[in-house]
Motif scaffolding. Structure first.
Motif, PDB file in Angstrom:
ATOM      1  N   VAL A   3       0.857  -1.177   0.000  1.00 45.63           N
ATOM      2  CA  VAL A   3       0.000   0.000   0.000  1.00 45.63           C
ATOM      3  C   VAL A   3       0.892   1.225   0.000  1.00 45.63           C
ATOM      4  CG1 VAL A   3      -1.791   1.278   1.179  1.00 45.63           C
ATOM      5  CG2 VAL A   3      -1.763  -1.214   1.262  1.00 45.63           C
ATOM      6  N   LYS A   4       0.689   2.030  -0.978  1.00 47.94           N
ATOM      7  CA  LYS A   4       1.480   3.250  -1.082  1.00 47.94           C
ATOM      8  C   LYS A   4       0.595   4.440  -0.797  1.00 47.94           C
ATOM      9  CE  LYS A   4       4.710   1.315  -4.445  1.00 47.94           C
ATOM     10  NZ  LYS A   4       5.320   1.462  -5.795  1.00 47.94           N
ATOM     11  N   TYR A   5       1.130   5.356  -0.075  1.00 49.99           N
ATOM     12  CA  TYR A   5       0.403   6.579   0.260  1.00 49.99           C
ATOM     13  C   TYR A   5       1.192   7.768  -0.292  1.00 49.99           C
ATOM     14  CZ  TYR A   5      -2.401   3.832   3.408  1.00 49.99           C
ATOM     15  OH  TYR A   5      -3.251   2.917   3.939  1.00 49.99           O
ATOM     16  N   LEU A   6       0.450   8.648  -0.852  1.00 48.60           N
ATOM     17  CA  LEU A   6       1.055   9.876  -1.337  1.00 48.60           C
ATOM     18  C   LEU A   6       0.612  10.994  -0.426  1.00 48.60           C
ATOM     19  CD1 LEU A   6       2.687  11.433  -3.471  1.00 48.60           C
ATOM     20  CD2 LEU A   6       0.553  11.666  -4.799  1.00 48.60           C
ATOM     21  N   ILE A   7       1.566  11.563   0.181  1.00 48.57           N
ATOM     22  CA  ILE A   7       1.287  12.654   1.100  1.00 48.57           C
ATOM     23  C   ILE A   7       1.506  13.946   0.370  1.00 48.57           C
ATOM     24  CG2 ILE A   7       1.813  13.693   3.326  1.00 48.57           C
ATOM     25  CD1 ILE A   7       0.699  10.856   3.448  1.00 48.57           C
ATOM     26  N   ALA A   8       0.405  14.614   0.154  1.00 49.36           N
ATOM     27  CA  ALA A   8       0.493  15.899  -0.562  1.00 49.36           C
ATOM     28  C   ALA A   8       0.749  17.007   0.418  1.00 49.36           C
ATOM     29  CB  ALA A   8      -0.782  16.163  -1.357  1.00 49.36           C
ATOM     30  N   VAL A   9       1.688  17.810   0.055  1.00 47.83           N
ATOM     31  CA  VAL A   9       2.021  18.965   0.894  1.00 47.83           C
ATOM     32  C   VAL A   9       1.354  20.177   0.291  1.00 47.83           C
ATOM     33  CG1 VAL A   9       3.873  20.391   1.834  1.00 47.83           C
ATOM     34  CG2 VAL A   9       4.210  17.933   1.478  1.00 47.83           C
ATOM     35  N   PRO A  10       0.583  20.844   1.058  1.00 52.08           N
ATOM     36  CA  PRO A  10      -0.105  22.024   0.522  1.00 52.08           C
ATOM     37  C   PRO A  10       0.900  23.018  -0.033  1.00 52.08           C
ATOM     38  CG  PRO A  10      -0.908  21.468   2.723  1.00 52.08           C
ATOM     39  CD  PRO A  10       0.285  20.629   2.445  1.00 52.08           C
ATOM     40  N   GLU A  11       0.510  23.559  -1.235  1.00 47.87           N
ATOM     41  CA  GLU A  11       1.395  24.518  -1.862  1.00 47.87           C
ATOM     42  C   GLU A  11       1.500  25.786  -1.044  1.00 47.87           C
ATOM     43  OE1 GLU A  11       0.000  25.154  -5.752  1.00 47.87           O
ATOM     44  OE2 GLU A  11       0.523  23.138  -6.476  1.00 47.87           O
ATOM     45  N   THR A  12       0.430  26.049  -0.325  1.00 43.86           N
ATOM     46  CA  THR A  12       0.421  27.315   0.407  1.00 43.86           C
ATOM     47  C   THR A  12       1.123  27.223   1.729  1.00 43.86           C
ATOM     48  OG1 THR A  12      -1.694  26.738   1.396  1.00 43.86           O
ATOM     49  CG2 THR A  12      -1.744  27.990  -0.658  1.00 43.86           C
ATOM     50  N   ALA A  13       1.569  25.996   2.029  1.00 51.53           N
ATOM     51  CA  ALA A  13       2.210  25.829   3.334  1.00 51.53           C
ATOM     52  C   ALA A  13       3.487  26.630   3.373  1.00 51.53           C
ATOM     53  CB  ALA A  13       2.525  24.363   3.573  1.00 51.53           C
ATOM     54  N   GLU A  14       3.783  27.122   4.448  1.00 50.71           N
ATOM     55  CA  GLU A  14       4.995  27.878   4.643  1.00 50.71           C
ATOM     56  C   GLU A  14       6.209  26.979   4.498  1.00 50.71           C
ATOM     57  OE1 GLU A  14       3.030  30.883   7.969  1.00 50.71           O
ATOM     58  OE2 GLU A  14       4.734  29.627   8.415  1.00 50.71           O
ATOM     59  N   TRP A  18       6.495  21.218   6.441  1.00 52.21           N
ATOM     60  CA  TRP A  18       6.582  19.756   6.358  1.00 52.21           C
ATOM     61  C   TRP A  18       7.615  19.225   7.328  1.00 52.21           C
ATOM     62  CZ3 TRP A  18       4.269  15.610   5.158  1.00 52.21           C
ATOM     63  CH2 TRP A  18       4.957  14.406   4.990  1.00 52.21           C
ATOM     64  N   GLU A  19       8.687  19.925   7.461  1.00 53.30           N
ATOM     65  CA  GLU A  19       9.718  19.477   8.373  1.00 53.30           C
ATOM     66  C   GLU A  19       9.223  19.474   9.810  1.00 53.30           C
ATOM     67  OE1 GLU A  19      12.530  18.205   7.590  1.00 53.30           O
ATOM     68  OE2 GLU A  19      12.257  18.542   5.424  1.00 53.30           O
ATOM     69  N   ARG A  20       8.378  20.447  10.115  1.00 55.02           N
ATOM     70  CA  ARG A  20       7.884  20.523  11.489  1.00 55.02           C
ATOM     71  C   ARG A  20       6.785  19.516  11.784  1.00 55.02           C
ATOM     72  NH1 ARG A  20       7.791  26.008  10.200  1.00 55.02           N
ATOM     73  NH2 ARG A  20       5.532  25.944  10.209  1.00 55.02           N
ATOM     74  N   ASN A  21       5.942  19.088  10.789  1.00 54.23           N
ATOM     75  CA  ASN A  21       4.748  18.276  11.055  1.00 54.23           C
ATOM     76  C   ASN A  21       4.765  16.898  10.415  1.00 54.23           C
ATOM     77  OD1 ASN A  21       2.925  20.342  12.472  1.00 54.23           O
ATOM     78  ND2 ASN A  21       3.563  21.445  10.620  1.00 54.23           N
ATOM     79  N   LYS A  22       5.835  16.553   9.731  1.00 55.67           N
ATOM     80  CA  LYS A  22       5.819  15.276   9.016  1.00 55.67           C
ATOM     81  C   LYS A  22       5.698  14.085   9.977  1.00 55.67           C
ATOM     82  CE  LYS A  22      10.886  14.916   8.627  1.00 55.67           C
ATOM     83  NZ  LYS A  22      12.002  14.791   7.654  1.00 55.67           N
ATOM     84  N   THR A  23       6.274  14.168  11.155  1.00 51.21           N
ATOM     85  CA  THR A  23       6.173  13.043  12.108  1.00 51.21           C
ATOM     86  C   THR A  23       4.724  12.802  12.530  1.00 51.21           C
ATOM     87  OG1 THR A  23       8.390  13.507  12.922  1.00 51.21           O
ATOM     88  CG2 THR A  23       6.951  12.169  14.340  1.00 51.21           C
TER      89      THR A  23
END
Length: 301
Positions: A3-14, A18-23
């Protein structure tokens, strides 16, 4: 299964979001995947839980102010007052009761069956009891005590018994057995303490032709060895309320008589009759005073 999951990172994210919330995001994704796999693998059926028994209902509470009755499984004692030193059989000794029920010479609880056969069998069984008794105490409020009855008096009493209970009319056989009890008076160290109510001297059994000889016989009995005969005057102050006539045989057996027939008592109630007899005796007169009451009844008969 991969099962593969694609985690989309919002373009509008600062930058650096991602580094702060990926965990945190990966942890949530992993939990969701685990739940999906648990539901889709295996048979796919969900095992229902075993039914549980309904809870046992509680008994209703008694209304406020009510009392709960407790049944006593052991008989209560009725001790004899300390001033009464006469011997009494043990209240909890049931051997005597068992012997009475297994031995036909002891009537015990067989009185109703004997009475249906007639006065002959009943009086014969009672005479056997009298013969086996060495110490007797009794109270007869309305009738002359059986061991002191004349043949005519006993015949008239048993005639009334037969008419009431509608039993075989073997009156003569019953009267013969009853008067035969007199042979045990004054023999082999037997003792008798008998209380008569004054009414017993006045009750009209068979009329004057029967009562006069009976009262004369009673006067003669005052001098019988081993017999203590007391009379309770009608106007005497009593130390106990009046009750049925009864006899105490060798301190541990009581016979009570009445319209209901005979009743045998050998349990914890026996001391109650000892107390009753002792208190009735307090109101009785003896010797010359008893003779005076009997003589007065004879004159007025």
């Amino acid at each position: 299964m991969d099962v593969k999951y694609l985690i989309a990172v919002p373009e509008t994210a600062e930058a650096g979001w991602w580094e702060r919330n990926k965990t945190f995001v990966c942890t949530i994704a992993g939990l969701a995947a685990g739940l999906w796999l648990a539901g889709s693998c295996g048979s796919g059926a969900v095992t229902p839980a075993a039914p549980q028994a309904p809870p046992r209902p509680r008994p209703p509470r008694p209304p406020p102010g009510s009392r709960t009755r407790t049944r006593h499984l052991t008989p209560r004692r009725h001790p004899i007052p300390s001033d009464d030193t006469r011997p009494v059989g043990p209240p909890d000794d049931h051997t005597h009761v068992e012997e009475n029920m297994s031995n036909p010479t002891h009537p015990g609880t067989a009185w109703p069956a004997l009475l249906k056969q007639g006065t002959g069998p009943t009086q014969a069984a009672f005479r056997t009891l009298v013969a086996q008794t060495h110490h007797y105490r009794g109270y007869s409020p309305d009738l002359i005590w059986g061991n002191l009855q004349t043949r005519d008096y006993a015949t008239e009493v048993l005639r009334l018994v037969v008419d009431l209970h509608e039993i075989p009319r073997d009156i003569e056989a019953g009267a013969a057995e009853r008067v035969a009890r007199a042979q045990y008076l004054g023999r082999d160290g037997r003792t008798y303490h008998v209380l008569l109510g004054e009414q017993a001297l006045l009750t009209g059994i068979g009329g004057a032709a029967v009562m006069r000889p009976q009262l004369e016989h009673l006067l003669d009995a005052l001098s019988v060895p081993g017999l203590v005969l007391g009379v309770i005057p009608a106007r005497a102050r009593l130390a106990v309320y009046p009750g049925d006539g009864f006899g105490i045989f060798d301190n541990n057996r009581v016979e009570v008589e009445g319209y209901r027939g005979g009743e045998t008592i050998t349990d914890h109630r026996v001391p109650l009759f000892h107390r009753a007899h002792a208190r009735l005796a307090e109101s009785a007169v003896y010797g010359d005073d008893a003779r005076a009451l009997i003589t007065a009844a004879l004159i007025n008969t």
